[in-house]
Design a protein around this motif. Sequence first.
Motif, short mmCIF file in Angstrom:
data_model
loop_
_atom_site.label_atom_id
_atom_site.label_comp_id
_atom_site.label_asym_id
_atom_site.label_seq_id
_atom_site.Cartn_x
_atom_site.Cartn_y
_atom_site.Cartn_z
N ALA A 294 5.27 5.42 72.57
CA ALA A 294 6.69 5.87 71.69
C ALA A 294 7.50 6.28 72.43
CB ALA A 294 5.23 7.21 71.03
N ALA A 295 7.14 6.88 73.90
CA ALA A 295 8.57 7.45 74.81
C ALA A 295 9.15 5.81 74.41
CB ALA A 295 7.98 7.68 75.67
N LEU A 296 9.08 4.61 74.78
CA LEU A 296 9.63 3.30 75.44
C LEU A 296 10.32 3.35 73.51
CD1 LEU A 296 9.91 0.68 76.41
CD2 LEU A 296 8.50 -0.20 75.61
N PHE A 297 9.16 3.79 72.42
CA PHE A 297 9.75 2.46 71.38
C PHE A 297 11.27 3.76 70.86
CE2 PHE A 297 10.16 2.88 66.43
CZ PHE A 297 10.38 1.47 66.02
N GLY A 298 10.84 5.15 70.99
CA GLY A 298 12.17 5.93 70.56
C GLY A 298 13.53 5.90 71.59
N ALA A 299 13.05 5.06 72.96
CA ALA A 299 14.43 5.29 73.99
C ALA A 299 15.30 3.81 73.22
CB ALA A 299 13.78 4.78 75.42
N ALA A 300 14.43 2.44 72.63
CA ALA A 300 14.80 1.27 72.40
C ALA A 300 15.53 1.49 71.29
CB ALA A 300 13.89 0.29 72.16
N SER A 301 14.51 2.24 69.74
CA SER A 301 15.98 2.36 69.45
C SER A 301 17.19 3.37 69.28
CB SER A 301 14.78 3.66 68.13
OG SER A 301 13.35 3.37 67.57
N THR A 302 17.50 4.04 70.00
CA THR A 302 18.72 4.98 70.70
C THR A 302 19.28 3.62 71.03
OG1 THR A 302 17.20 6.60 71.57
CG2 THR A 302 19.68 6.22 71.84
N LEU A 303 18.62 2.66 72.10
CA LEU A 303 19.30 1.63 71.99
C LEU A 303 20.07 1.08 71.21
CD1 LEU A 303 21.07 0.04 74.66
CD2 LEU A 303 18.79 -1.28 74.67
N ALA A 304 18.82 0.56 70.85
CA ALA A 304 19.69 -0.69 69.20
C ALA A 304 20.71 0.16 68.45
CB ALA A 304 17.88 -0.73 68.13
N LEU B 203 12.37 -4.27 72.91
CA LEU B 203 11.92 -3.57 73.34
C LEU B 203 11.47 -2.58 72.30
CD1 LEU B 203 14.31 -2.27 75.88
CD2 LEU B 203 12.45 -3.57 76.47
N MET B 204 11.68 -2.59 71.39
CA MET B 204 11.17 -2.03 70.54
C MET B 204 9.59 -2.21 70.48
SD MET B 204 14.09 -0.83 67.61
CE MET B 204 13.10 -0.19 66.08
N GLY B 205 9.74 -4.04 69.81
CA GLY B 205 8.31 -4.48 70.43
C GLY B 205 7.24 -3.69 70.88
N VAL B 206 7.87 -4.10 72.24
CA VAL B 206 6.29 -4.03 73.15
C VAL B 206 6.15 -2.59 72.43
CG1 VAL B 206 6.77 -3.21 75.98
CG2 VAL B 206 7.96 -5.15 74.86
N GLY B 207 7.31 -1.20 72.47
CA GLY B 207 6.68 -0.25 72.24
C GLY B 207 6.03 0.47 70.96
N GLY B 208 6.40 -0.38 70.06
CA GLY B 208 5.62 -0.95 68.86
C GLY B 208 4.27 -1.35 69.11
N ALA B 209 3.95 -2.55 69.72
CA ALA B 209 2.31 -3.31 70.46
C ALA B 209 1.57 -1.64 70.87
CB ALA B 209 3.02 -4.28 70.86
N THR B 210 2.33 -1.03 71.23
CA THR B 210 0.79 0.57 72.09
C THR B 210 0.63 1.30 70.90
OG1 THR B 210 3.22 1.89 72.49
CG2 THR B 210 2.72 0.10 74.17
N ASN C 185 14.74 7.11 63.69
CA ASN C 185 13.03 6.53 64.51
C ASN C 185 13.27 8.09 65.59
OD1 ASN C 185 12.34 5.35 62.74
ND2 ASN C 185 13.46 3.05 65.20
N VAL C 186 14.20 8.40 65.82
CA VAL C 186 14.43 9.37 67.25
C VAL C 186 13.58 10.82 67.04
CG1 VAL C 186 15.26 10.55 69.09
CG2 VAL C 186 16.05 7.89 68.40
N PRO C 187 13.92 11.63 65.73
CA PRO C 187 13.49 12.96 65.80
C PRO C 187 11.55 12.50 65.44
CG PRO C 187 14.71 12.55 64.00
CD PRO C 187 15.22 11.32 65.28
N VAL C 188 11.82 11.46 64.49
CA VAL C 188 10.05 11.20 64.50
C VAL C 188 9.44 11.39 65.38
CG1 VAL C 188 8.32 9.91 63.12
CG2 VAL C 188 10.48 10.32 62.01
N ILE C 189 9.43 9.93 66.50
CA ILE C 189 8.86 9.80 67.74
C ILE C 189 9.08 11.26 69.09
CG2 ILE C 189 9.27 9.22 69.60
CD1 ILE C 189 8.20 7.18 68.01
#
Length: 518
Positions: A88-98, A113-120, A177-181
């Motif tokens: 979740a932390a990686l997904f949030g960080a990657a969403s900010t970058l996107a 990177l969002m895909g890597v986070g989403g896979a977890t 995505n970030v506030p939800v994460i």
Amino acid sequence: MPASPVSSPGARSRWLGLAVLTLPVILTSMDITILHIAIPTITHELTPSPSQTLWILDAYGFLLAGLLIVMGNLGDRIGRRRLLLIGAALFGAASTLAAFAPGSEVLIAARALMGVGGATLMPSTLSLIRNMFTDPGERTRAIGIWTASLSGGIALGPILGGLLLEAFWWGSVFLINVPVILLLLVLAARLVPEYRSPASARLDALSVLLSFAAILPVVWAIKAAAEDLALTPSVAIGLAIGLLAGAAFLLRQRRLRAPLVDVGLFANPQFSGAVLGAGLAMFSLVGVMLYSAQFLQLVEGLSPLIAAVAMLPVMLAVGLMAVLASVLVRRFGYPLVFGAGAAVAAAGMLAFSRVPVEDGLVLAIVSSAFIGAGIAPMMTLATDVVVGSAPPDRSGAASALSETAAELGAALGIAVLGSIGTARFRSQVLDGVPEDVPTAATEIVSSSLGAALSVAEQLPADGATHLADLARQAFVDGLGAATITGGLILVAAAIVCPYLLHRGSRAAQVAGGSRGPR
């Protein structure tokens, strides 16, 4: 050996934990489709090449699909809640970058990177549900809610994207995505118990490499063939590498004591039918939603917000049928409900293929709703069969197989159906492009409908009208070719998957019982 819980949640805690676990499910599924409504705006702002446009759409899904099996196994070893929080932390960080990507290359990297986070996230949520809800009845209801969240996220993506694009810039579809994460990180640590498998075997690095080598070359080959309108030697080599790596991967899994994929699970026809059905359902659904969003905006001329509102019937159909699936299956059985769902979705696909350039709005909305209504029970039942047939200590890996089939199906749906439509569009536009279009602009015109309409705006009135009409007709013809293909895939699913489910049910009755549903 059963998985070891750190705590055993009571009834109230279980359902609160389930509510928390729906958050990442909605996010990860929503991100599969939210770009469908935003891609015309992103194409206009970042001017990606045709290949970059497909990778912006696909990088997330393919990295997610390629890593799901690995992450499902990793969660069994290090703890499923721990992996959920890391991802979740990686997904949030990657969403900010996107959200703040300055160009196409950075956006593609952020999506990966969002895909890597989403896979977890996906296998962690499903395996946690498997351990939190040990009662079969409760588990079926919980999985129904999980699947409704998955299906709802897919349908919600374009709608939320339209609302955001009406008020903000294109990056808002990622920043949401970030506030939800952040909420997930706080609540999951308090309300979701930890589970891990007592197995301590290490991940097999060669299996991980082979899994990537099996997926990525095939995906690249499909995209390259569509872009070049030819089966080049490099495309053939890519296909060959992927198929050989896939064969080597399966052979290695048979020899390992702790494989990434428990190939033995596929000996159960119910399991095989469910996994196959999940993949084929998502293949068709996500592929057609890509066309639906573009049709509403670029052919019908609707704004992102109005296009999102026009897709509300799809969301309602998906959510309703996902919830009703468990009721229908108790009365009619898994094979019949599954087959009927595939048949309804196939009929919707074939109806969608007949959408005309003029006055096609109602047919597009109604046919899309039928597609969603048919596929929703397929996804619900597939998940229920897979999770119910897996032993608790392998639930993460088994649920990852189901999600891998679904996510890989979604990614391949974009790649294959998108490539079919792109090839048809490109061929027709190149054959009929007006003579007054500069040579340098011809390649841009043939890349996508959005690009063609942008070029048309710069031409004199007569040339602009001719090019716009040509591009819209070529797009609709490409849509028809792609949706007919998706419809035929669903017809095959309506025949093969119920047969496998019925065969597995008969085998279970002969054996005197089974973990899986009948």
